[in-house]
Design a protein around this motif. Structure first.
Motif, PDB file in Angstrom:
ATOM      1  N   ALA A  47      61.461 -22.937 -38.422  1.00 45.67           N
ATOM      2  CA  ALA A  47      60.267 -22.166 -38.768  1.00 45.67           C
ATOM      3  C   ALA A  47      60.646 -20.765 -39.250  1.00 45.67           C
ATOM      4  CB  ALA A  47      59.323 -22.087 -37.574  1.00 45.67           C
ATOM      5  N   ALA A  48      61.663 -20.182 -38.643  1.00 53.29           N
ATOM      6  CA  ALA A  48      62.112 -18.857 -39.057  1.00 53.29           C
ATOM      7  C   ALA A  48      62.697 -18.884 -40.469  1.00 53.29           C
ATOM      8  CB  ALA A  48      63.147 -18.322 -38.076  1.00 53.29           C
ATOM      9  N   ARG A  49      63.373 -19.976 -40.848  1.00 46.54           N
ATOM     10  CA  ARG A  49      64.004 -20.092 -42.165  1.00 46.54           C
ATOM     11  C   ARG A  49      63.026 -20.552 -43.251  1.00 46.54           C
ATOM     12  NH1 ARG A  49      67.720 -20.630 -38.425  1.00 46.54           N
ATOM     13  NH2 ARG A  49      69.939 -20.326 -38.806  1.00 46.54           N
ATOM     14  N   ALA A  50      61.934 -21.165 -42.854  1.00 45.17           N
ATOM     15  CA  ALA A  50      61.012 -21.783 -43.810  1.00 45.17           C
ATOM     16  C   ALA A  50      60.195 -20.748 -44.582  1.00 45.17           C
ATOM     17  CB  ALA A  50      60.062 -22.724 -43.072  1.00 45.17           C
ATOM     18  N   ASP A  51      59.891 -21.109 -45.835  1.00 38.19           N
ATOM     19  CA  ASP A  51      58.974 -20.295 -46.637  1.00 38.19           C
ATOM     20  C   ASP A  51      57.537 -20.574 -46.214  1.00 38.19           C
ATOM     21  OD1 ASP A  51      61.061 -19.254 -48.332  1.00 38.19           O
ATOM     22  OD2 ASP A  51      61.107 -21.220 -49.297  1.00 38.19           O
ATOM     23  N   CYS A  52      57.296 -21.810 -45.793  1.00 36.53           N
ATOM     24  CA  CYS A  52      55.956 -22.224 -45.374  1.00 36.53           C
ATOM     25  C   CYS A  52      56.086 -23.157 -44.170  1.00 36.53           C
ATOM     26  CB  CYS A  52      55.242 -22.936 -46.520  1.00 36.53           C
ATOM     27  SG  CYS A  52      53.563 -23.479 -46.128  1.00 36.53           S
ATOM     28  N   VAL A  53      55.272 -22.924 -43.149  1.00 37.26           N
ATOM     29  CA  VAL A  53      55.245 -23.783 -41.960  1.00 37.26           C
ATOM     30  C   VAL A  53      53.837 -24.355 -41.829  1.00 37.26           C
ATOM     31  CG1 VAL A  53      55.535 -23.909 -39.460  1.00 37.26           C
ATOM     32  CG2 VAL A  53      56.996 -22.385 -40.806  1.00 37.26           C
ATOM     33  N   VAL A  54      53.759 -25.684 -41.686  1.00 42.23           N
ATOM     34  CA  VAL A  54      52.479 -26.367 -41.559  1.00 42.23           C
ATOM     35  C   VAL A  54      52.477 -27.181 -40.274  1.00 42.23           C
ATOM     36  CG1 VAL A  54      50.955 -28.103 -42.577  1.00 42.23           C
ATOM     37  CG2 VAL A  54      52.184 -26.519 -44.058  1.00 42.23           C
ATOM     38  N   GLU A  68      52.662 -19.821 -47.888  1.00 41.92           N
ATOM     39  CA  GLU A  68      51.722 -20.561 -48.725  1.00 41.92           C
ATOM     40  C   GLU A  68      52.342 -21.888 -49.133  1.00 41.92           C
ATOM     41  OE1 GLU A  68      50.444 -18.269 -52.069  1.00 41.92           O
ATOM     42  OE2 GLU A  68      49.909 -16.550 -50.846  1.00 41.92           O
ATOM     43  N   LEU A  69      51.502 -22.900 -49.302  1.00 41.38           N
ATOM     44  CA  LEU A  69      51.995 -24.210 -49.715  1.00 41.38           C
ATOM     45  C   LEU A  69      52.594 -24.139 -51.115  1.00 41.38           C
ATOM     46  CD1 LEU A  69      49.155 -26.608 -48.530  1.00 41.38           C
ATOM     47  CD2 LEU A  69      51.457 -26.386 -47.579  1.00 41.38           C
ATOM     48  N   PRO A  70      53.704 -24.839 -51.337  1.00 37.82           N
ATOM     49  CA  PRO A  70      54.265 -24.873 -52.689  1.00 37.82           C
ATOM     50  C   PRO A  70      53.347 -25.676 -53.608  1.00 37.82           C
ATOM     51  CG  PRO A  70      55.510 -26.288 -51.206  1.00 37.82           C
ATOM     52  CD  PRO A  70      54.492 -25.581 -50.373  1.00 37.82           C
ATOM     53  N   LYS A  71      53.473 -25.430 -54.893  1.00 40.09           N
ATOM     54  CA  LYS A  71      52.691 -26.194 -55.878  1.00 40.09           C
ATOM     55  C   LYS A  71      53.196 -27.626 -55.903  1.00 40.09           C
ATOM     56  CE  LYS A  71      50.488 -22.559 -57.383  1.00 40.09           C
ATOM     57  NZ  LYS A  71      49.392 -22.177 -56.580  1.00 40.09           N
ATOM     58  N   GLY A  82      50.240 -37.607 -39.506  1.00 42.38           N
ATOM     59  CA  GLY A  82      50.117 -37.545 -40.954  1.00 42.38           C
ATOM     60  C   GLY A  82      51.168 -36.683 -41.638  1.00 42.38           C
ATOM     61  N   LYS A  83      52.244 -36.372 -40.943  1.00 44.76           N
ATOM     62  CA  LYS A  83      53.278 -35.503 -41.507  1.00 44.76           C
ATOM     63  C   LYS A  83      53.905 -36.093 -42.766  1.00 44.76           C
ATOM     64  CE  LYS A  83      55.610 -35.317 -37.646  1.00 44.76           C
ATOM     65  NZ  LYS A  83      54.758 -36.063 -36.719  1.00 44.76           N
ATOM     66  N   ARG A  84      54.316 -37.345 -42.721  1.00 49.70           N
ATOM     67  CA  ARG A  84      54.972 -37.966 -43.888  1.00 49.70           C
ATOM     68  C   ARG A  84      54.032 -38.119 -45.071  1.00 49.70           C
ATOM     69  NH1 ARG A  84      59.790 -42.124 -42.575  1.00 49.70           N
ATOM     70  NH2 ARG A  84      60.520 -41.090 -40.710  1.00 49.70           N
ATOM     71  N   THR A  85      52.814 -38.518 -44.801  1.00 54.18           N
ATOM     72  CA  THR A  85      51.831 -38.669 -45.876  1.00 54.18           C
ATOM     73  C   THR A  85      51.596 -37.324 -46.558  1.00 54.18           C
ATOM     74  OG1 THR A  85      50.765 -40.478 -44.689  1.00 54.18           O
ATOM     75  CG2 THR A  85      49.481 -39.394 -46.414  1.00 54.18           C
ATOM     76  N   PHE A  86      51.473 -36.279 -45.775  1.00 48.42           N
ATOM     77  CA  PHE A  86      51.274 -34.942 -46.316  1.00 48.42           C
ATOM     78  C   PHE A  86      52.502 -34.486 -47.097  1.00 48.42           C
ATOM     79  CE2 PHE A  86      51.349 -30.268 -45.842  1.00 48.42           C
ATOM     80  CZ  PHE A  86      50.162 -29.963 -46.494  1.00 48.42           C
ATOM     81  N   ALA A  87      53.687 -34.724 -46.554  1.00 49.96           N
ATOM     82  CA  ALA A  87      54.934 -34.290 -47.197  1.00 49.96           C
ATOM     83  C   ALA A  87      55.156 -34.979 -48.537  1.00 49.96           C
ATOM     84  CB  ALA A  87      56.115 -34.555 -46.268  1.00 49.96           C
ATOM     85  N   ALA A  88      54.722 -36.229 -48.659  1.00 48.84           N
ATOM     86  CA  ALA A  88      54.983 -37.022 -49.873  1.00 48.84           C
ATOM     87  C   ALA A  88      54.448 -36.361 -51.132  1.00 48.84           C
ATOM     88  CB  ALA A  88      54.388 -38.415 -49.713  1.00 48.84           C
ATOM     89  N   GLN A  89      53.395 -35.582 -51.033  1.00 48.36           N
ATOM     90  CA  GLN A  89      52.809 -34.974 -52.220  1.00 48.36           C
ATOM     91  C   GLN A  89      53.660 -33.850 -52.804  1.00 48.36           C
ATOM     92  OE1 GLN A  89      49.143 -32.666 -51.538  1.00 48.36           O
ATOM     93  NE2 GLN A  89      49.656 -32.733 -49.355  1.00 48.36           N
ATOM     94  N   PHE A  90      54.659 -33.373 -52.068  1.00 50.27           N
ATOM     95  CA  PHE A  90      55.451 -32.245 -52.528  1.00 50.27           C
ATOM     96  C   PHE A  90      56.748 -32.652 -53.221  1.00 50.27           C
ATOM     97  CE2 PHE A  90      52.762 -30.637 -49.144  1.00 50.27           C
ATOM     98  CZ  PHE A  90      52.115 -29.625 -49.826  1.00 50.27           C
ATOM     99  N   GLY A  91      57.188 -33.891 -53.028  1.00 51.65           N
ATOM    100  CA  GLY A  91      58.410 -34.361 -53.693  1.00 51.65           C
ATOM    101  C   GLY A  91      59.635 -33.581 -53.232  1.00 51.65           C
ATOM    102  N   GLY A  92      60.673 -33.624 -54.045  1.00 53.27           N
ATOM    103  CA  GLY A  92      61.912 -32.927 -53.705  1.00 53.27           C
ATOM    104  C   GLY A  92      62.701 -33.667 -52.645  1.00 53.27           C
ATOM    105  N   ARG A  93      63.748 -33.014 -52.185  1.00 49.83           N
ATOM    106  CA  ARG A  93      64.589 -33.588 -51.128  1.00 49.83           C
ATOM    107  C   ARG A  93      63.878 -33.425 -49.796  1.00 49.83           C
ATOM    108  NH1 ARG A  93      69.640 -30.805 -50.451  1.00 49.83           N
ATOM    109  NH2 ARG A  93      70.166 -32.557 -49.135  1.00 49.83           N
TER     110      ARG A  93
END
Length: 105
Positions: free
Chosen positions: A81-88, A101-104, A11-22
């Motif tokens: 993961a070290a560079r990320a603001d949020c890792v899921v 924390e998850l971005p808005k 479900g990675k892509r489905t989850f990612a789709a809600q955040f938009g952006g590049r």
């Protein structure tokens, strides 16, 4: 950057789709093609959302090239993961926040 990882079809892509952006998906495949994983991680960190499939579980491949590919993918995931603001981590469509924390949306 939001880094999403987990097994295939979790479900990675489905989850990612809600955040938009590049967004860029399945970056573990790029790890085997690069010798400079630090440079690749820096390049990928410019995206808003990065996904990678976990490839380190299960039986260790007998082929040295496949073992090296898996090792490179794991090392790239650690760098991201070290560079990320949020890792899921996704599992069965359920997100588990490992860092930040998850971005808005």
């Amino acid at each position: 950057m939001l880094f999403i990882t987990g097994p295939l079809y979790s479900g990675k892509r489905t989850f990612a789709a809600q955040f938009g952006g590049r967004q860029i998906y399945e970056v573990q495949d790029r790890a085997a093609e690069m010798t400079g994983l630090q440079a690749l991680a820096d390049e990928l960190a410019a995206y808003d959302v990065v996904t990678a499939t976990e490839v380190g579980g299960g039986i260790v491949p007998i082929d040295p090239a496949e073992r090296a590919r898996r090792e490179a993918a794991g090392r790239l995931a650690c760098l991201l993961a070290a560079r990320a603001d949020c890792v899921v981590q996704m599992f069965c469509g359920l997100p588990t926040i490992l860092k930040g924390e998850l971005p808005k949306c």
